[in-house]
Design a protein around this motif. Structure first.
Motif, PDB file in Angstrom:
ATOM      1  N   LEU A  11     106.492  77.186  67.114  1.00  0.00           N
ATOM      2  CA  LEU A  11     106.287  77.283  65.655  1.00  0.00           C
ATOM      3  C   LEU A  11     107.281  78.266  65.038  1.00  0.00           C
ATOM      4  N   GLU A  12     107.700  77.988  63.811  1.00  0.00           N
ATOM      5  CA  GLU A  12     108.641  78.879  63.120  1.00  0.00           C
ATOM      6  C   GLU A  12     108.109  80.310  63.075  1.00  0.00           C
ATOM      7  N   LYS A  13     106.816  80.441  62.834  1.00  0.00           N
ATOM      8  CA  LYS A  13     106.239  81.787  62.750  1.00  0.00           C
ATOM      9  C   LYS A  13     106.346  82.513  64.096  1.00  0.00           C
ATOM     10  N   GLU A  14     106.188  81.772  65.185  1.00  0.00           N
ATOM     11  CA  GLU A  14     106.259  82.403  66.506  1.00  0.00           C
ATOM     12  C   GLU A  14     107.691  82.807  66.855  1.00  0.00           C
ATOM     13  N   VAL A  15     108.673  82.016  66.380  1.00  0.00           N
ATOM     14  CA  VAL A  15     110.076  82.393  66.600  1.00  0.00           C
ATOM     15  C   VAL A  15     110.363  83.680  65.816  1.00  0.00           C
ATOM     16  N   ALA A  16     109.857  83.743  64.580  1.00  0.00           N
ATOM     17  CA  ALA A  16     110.060  84.938  63.745  1.00  0.00           C
ATOM     18  C   ALA A  16     109.424  86.154  64.403  1.00  0.00           C
ATOM     19  N   LEU A  17     108.205  85.974  64.924  1.00  0.00           N
ATOM     20  CA  LEU A  17     107.523  87.090  65.592  1.00  0.00           C
ATOM     21  C   LEU A  17     108.289  87.518  66.843  1.00  0.00           C
ATOM     22  N   TYR A  18     108.821  86.539  67.572  1.00  0.00           N
ATOM     23  CA  TYR A  18     109.620  86.852  68.763  1.00  0.00           C
ATOM     24  C   TYR A  18     110.788  87.761  68.360  1.00  0.00           C
ATOM     25  N   ALA A  19     111.497  87.358  67.281  1.00  0.00           N
ATOM     26  CA  ALA A  19     112.675  88.123  66.846  1.00  0.00           C
ATOM     27  C   ALA A  19     112.266  89.520  66.358  1.00  0.00           C
ATOM     28  N   LEU A  20     111.224  89.595  65.553  1.00  0.00           N
ATOM     29  CA  LEU A  20     110.819  90.886  64.976  1.00  0.00           C
ATOM     30  C   LEU A  20     110.223  91.813  66.038  1.00  0.00           C
ATOM     31  N   LEU A  21     109.365  91.259  66.887  1.00  0.00           N
ATOM     32  CA  LEU A  21     108.723  92.100  67.906  1.00  0.00           C
ATOM     33  C   LEU A  21     109.712  92.526  69.007  1.00  0.00           C
ATOM     34  N   SER A  22     110.797  91.759  69.157  1.00  0.00           N
ATOM     35  CA  SER A  22     111.833  92.150  70.123  1.00  0.00           C
ATOM     36  C   SER A  22     112.815  93.134  69.501  1.00  0.00           C
ATOM     37  N   GLY A  23     112.672  93.377  68.214  1.00  0.00           N
ATOM     38  CA  GLY A  23     113.558  94.329  67.521  1.00  0.00           C
ATOM     39  C   GLY A  23     114.961  93.781  67.291  1.00  0.00           C
ATOM     40  N   LEU A  24     115.101  92.444  67.189  1.00  0.00           N
ATOM     41  CA  LEU A  24     116.424  91.849  66.980  1.00  0.00           C
ATOM     42  C   LEU A  24     116.859  92.038  65.530  1.00  0.00           C
ATOM     43  N   LYS A  25     118.175  92.161  65.352  1.00  0.00           N
ATOM     44  CA  LYS A  25     118.714  92.282  63.994  1.00  0.00           C
ATOM     45  C   LYS A  25     118.966  90.883  63.454  1.00  0.00           C
ATOM     46  N   VAL A  26     118.193  90.489  62.459  1.00  0.00           N
ATOM     47  CA  VAL A  26     118.320  89.133  61.903  1.00  0.00           C
ATOM     48  C   VAL A  26     118.440  89.189  60.382  1.00  0.00           C
ATOM     49  N   HIS A  27     119.012  88.128  59.838  1.00  0.00           N
ATOM     50  CA  HIS A  27     119.125  88.027  58.382  1.00  0.00           C
ATOM     51  C   HIS A  27     117.944  87.198  57.882  1.00  0.00           C
ATOM     52  N   LEU A  28     117.199  87.739  56.907  1.00  0.00           N
ATOM     53  CA  LEU A  28     116.027  87.016  56.404  1.00  0.00           C
ATOM     54  C   LEU A  28     116.187  86.614  54.935  1.00  0.00           C
ATOM     55  N   GLY A  29     117.417  86.452  54.505  1.00  0.00           N
ATOM     56  CA  GLY A  29     117.663  86.031  53.119  1.00  0.00           C
ATOM     57  C   GLY A  29     117.255  84.576  52.910  1.00  0.00           C
ATOM     58  N   VAL A  30     117.043  84.203  51.663  1.00  0.00           N
ATOM     59  CA  VAL A  30     116.643  82.831  51.329  1.00  0.00           C
ATOM     60  C   VAL A  30     117.855  82.082  50.782  1.00  0.00           C
ATOM     61  N   CYS A  31     118.096  80.876  51.308  1.00  0.00           N
ATOM     62  CA  CYS A  31     119.235  80.088  50.824  1.00  0.00           C
ATOM     63  C   CYS A  31     119.015  79.760  49.346  1.00  0.00           C
ATOM     64  N   PRO A  32     119.979  80.074  48.493  1.00  0.00           N
ATOM     65  CA  PRO A  32     119.781  79.830  47.051  1.00  0.00           C
ATOM     66  C   PRO A  32     119.678  78.350  46.699  1.00  0.00           C
ATOM     67  N   TYR A  33     120.094  77.481  47.612  1.00  0.00           N
ATOM     68  CA  TYR A  33     120.050  76.041  47.321  1.00  0.00           C
ATOM     69  C   TYR A  33     118.776  75.374  47.853  1.00  0.00           C
ATOM     70  N   ALA A  34     117.896  76.151  48.510  1.00  0.00           N
ATOM     71  CA  ALA A  34     116.680  75.557  49.085  1.00  0.00           C
ATOM     72  C   ALA A  34     115.770  75.050  47.974  1.00  0.00           C
ATOM     73  N   SER A  35     115.619  73.753  47.878  1.00  0.00           N
ATOM     74  CA  SER A  35     114.738  73.168  46.859  1.00  0.00           C
ATOM     75  C   SER A  35     114.548  71.683  47.185  1.00  0.00           C
ATOM     76  N   GLY A  36     113.860  71.002  46.299  1.00  0.00           N
ATOM     77  CA  GLY A  36     113.729  69.550  46.414  1.00  0.00           C
ATOM     78  C   GLY A  36     112.711  69.107  47.435  1.00  0.00           C
TER      79      GLY A  36
END
Lengths: 319, 71
Positions: A212-237
């Motif tokens: 699940l996307e949430k579990e991948v996010a938790l994996y990255a955050l709980l592992s202390g990885l440096k990730v970009h969490l910005g939102v794509c300005p074109y995400a819509s539709g």
């Protein structure tokens, strides 16, 4: 305080579809286990193979880079990370340094390929051109088609035998639903953990397809990885509407996303039987493989008055 | 205690606000109240990532991190 079902430490996550609570360590272990199981089950990576990884700098691709780097080290495989810089101001320029930093810290070969150099225009410029020319196409159409094309070409030039993408369960189920809604049989039947080998295409693999996307996010955050969490300005539709619908369904009925995936897997052999087959040939303009006279990338570029500028993407200057 | 007060902060945004809640409110209840989908966020309670079924306490700092970023 809620405790981990497996070790009794403080829970960081409630995996509702399985009825278990997981602490940080057990969640990290569980995601890594699913990643390895997917690779083993679908024979995604050959021993001593060379894997190209599409990395944006976001949580999914950075998590996959760390998992693959460890795997490749153990299995004597080579890993090369590729970032496609579409040229989205305020978004991609922030995620590329993150991708580079992670690759450097892991000692992973790293390459950036840009829309600007390949096509003579950034995605931001293409979006403006599309408006001027009233093509009626949304930014995701240009971005998706051209990014996939550049990724394949870059992976091929880098002599990779597999191209890994960080698609997670949410991405896969959204793609299934989108193709249902659009009644696109041919795209629907191509979805899967791996893509069959085809001339000119580096076979793609999706080792996070059952996470699940949430579990991948938790994996990255709980592992202390440096990730970009910005939102794509074109995400819509429609993509966003399908994503929101599926998330509501999962909240109210946990396990829905897995069930959609499982049902699709059961239907897939039948879908393949009724899907028209295309003969592949070389694009008249760029030479890439296509089922039509010119490939989708060149068709879109032509509509904007642009064309491919670089025949070869990878040069020592790019890395 | 008839009510508890928690401070809610959306990560990446400057503003934070105090919210009055019933004493038995869980993080999942709070997310529903705020209109946030639990599938798209990770919640830190007093700097620790925790399960959304945890009950809130008076004075908690709740940070909500949006994790869904693509199209």
């Amino acid at each position: 305080m809620l405790k981990c079902t497996f070790c009794g430490r403080r829970a960081a996550y409630h995996r509702r579809y399985a009825g278990v609570l997981l602490c940080d360590r057990c969640l990290i272990k569980s995601v890594a286990k699913r990643f390895r199981r997917a690779i083993a089950e679908h024979q995604m990576i050959s021993p001593r193979g060379r894997v190209a990884l599409a990395v944006s700098g976001g949580k999914d691709s950075i998590a996959l880079m760390h998992l693959l780097a460890e795997y490749c080290k153990q299995k004597n495989c080579e890993l090369v990370a590729i970032t496609i810089d579409e040229g989205i101001k305020g978004y991609r320029n922030r995620s590329v340094p993150m991708a580079r930093e992670n690759a450097e810290s892991l000692g992973v070969e790293y390459v950036v390929v840009s829309f600007k150099l390949a096509f003579g225009a950034t995605l931001d410029q293409m979006v403006k051109l599309a408006k001027l020319k009233k093509t009626g196409l949304n930014p995701c159409t240009y971005c998706g088609v051209m990014r996939r094309s550049l990724l394949n070409q870059a992976a091929r030039e880098l002599e990779a035998d597999k191209l890994a993408t960080a698609h997670n369960l949410d991405d896969e189920v959204q793609a299934i639903m989108l193709n249902y809604v659009r009644a696109d049989l041919s795209r629907l039947h191509r979805l899967g953990p791996t893509y069959p080998p085809q001339k000119g295409f580096v076979p793609r693999i999706k080792p996070l397809r059952e996470v699940l996307e949430k579990e991948v996010a938790l994996y990255a955050l709980l592992s202390g990885l440096k990730v970009h969490l910005g939102v794509c300005p074109y995400a819509s539709g429609i993509h966003t509407e399908i994503r929101d619908f599926l998330n509501e369904l999962e909240t109210n009925h946990p396990n829905s996303k897995f069930m959609i995936l499982r049902m699709f897997e059961r239907l897939k052999p039948h879908i393949a039987r009724v899907t028209p087959k295309f003969e592949m040939r070389r694009c008249e303009l760029c030479g890439e493989q296509t089922s039509a006279d010119i490939c989708k990338s060149c068709e879109l570029l032509k509509g904007l008055g642009l064309k491919r500028l670089q025949k070869t993407l990878i040069s020592p200057k790019c890395s | 205690m008839t009510h508890i007060k928690v401070t809610v902060k959306q990560v990446g945004k400057k503003h934070q606000r105090e919210i009055r809640l019933d004493p038995h409110t869980t993080i999942a209840d709070l997310l529903r109240k705020l209109g946030s989908s639990r599938e798209t966020v990770v919640v830190r309670r007093n700097e620790k990532i925790v399960a959304e079924e945890e009950r809130l306490s008076d004075g908690d700092l709740i940070e909500i991190l949006t994790i869904v970023t693509g199209g």
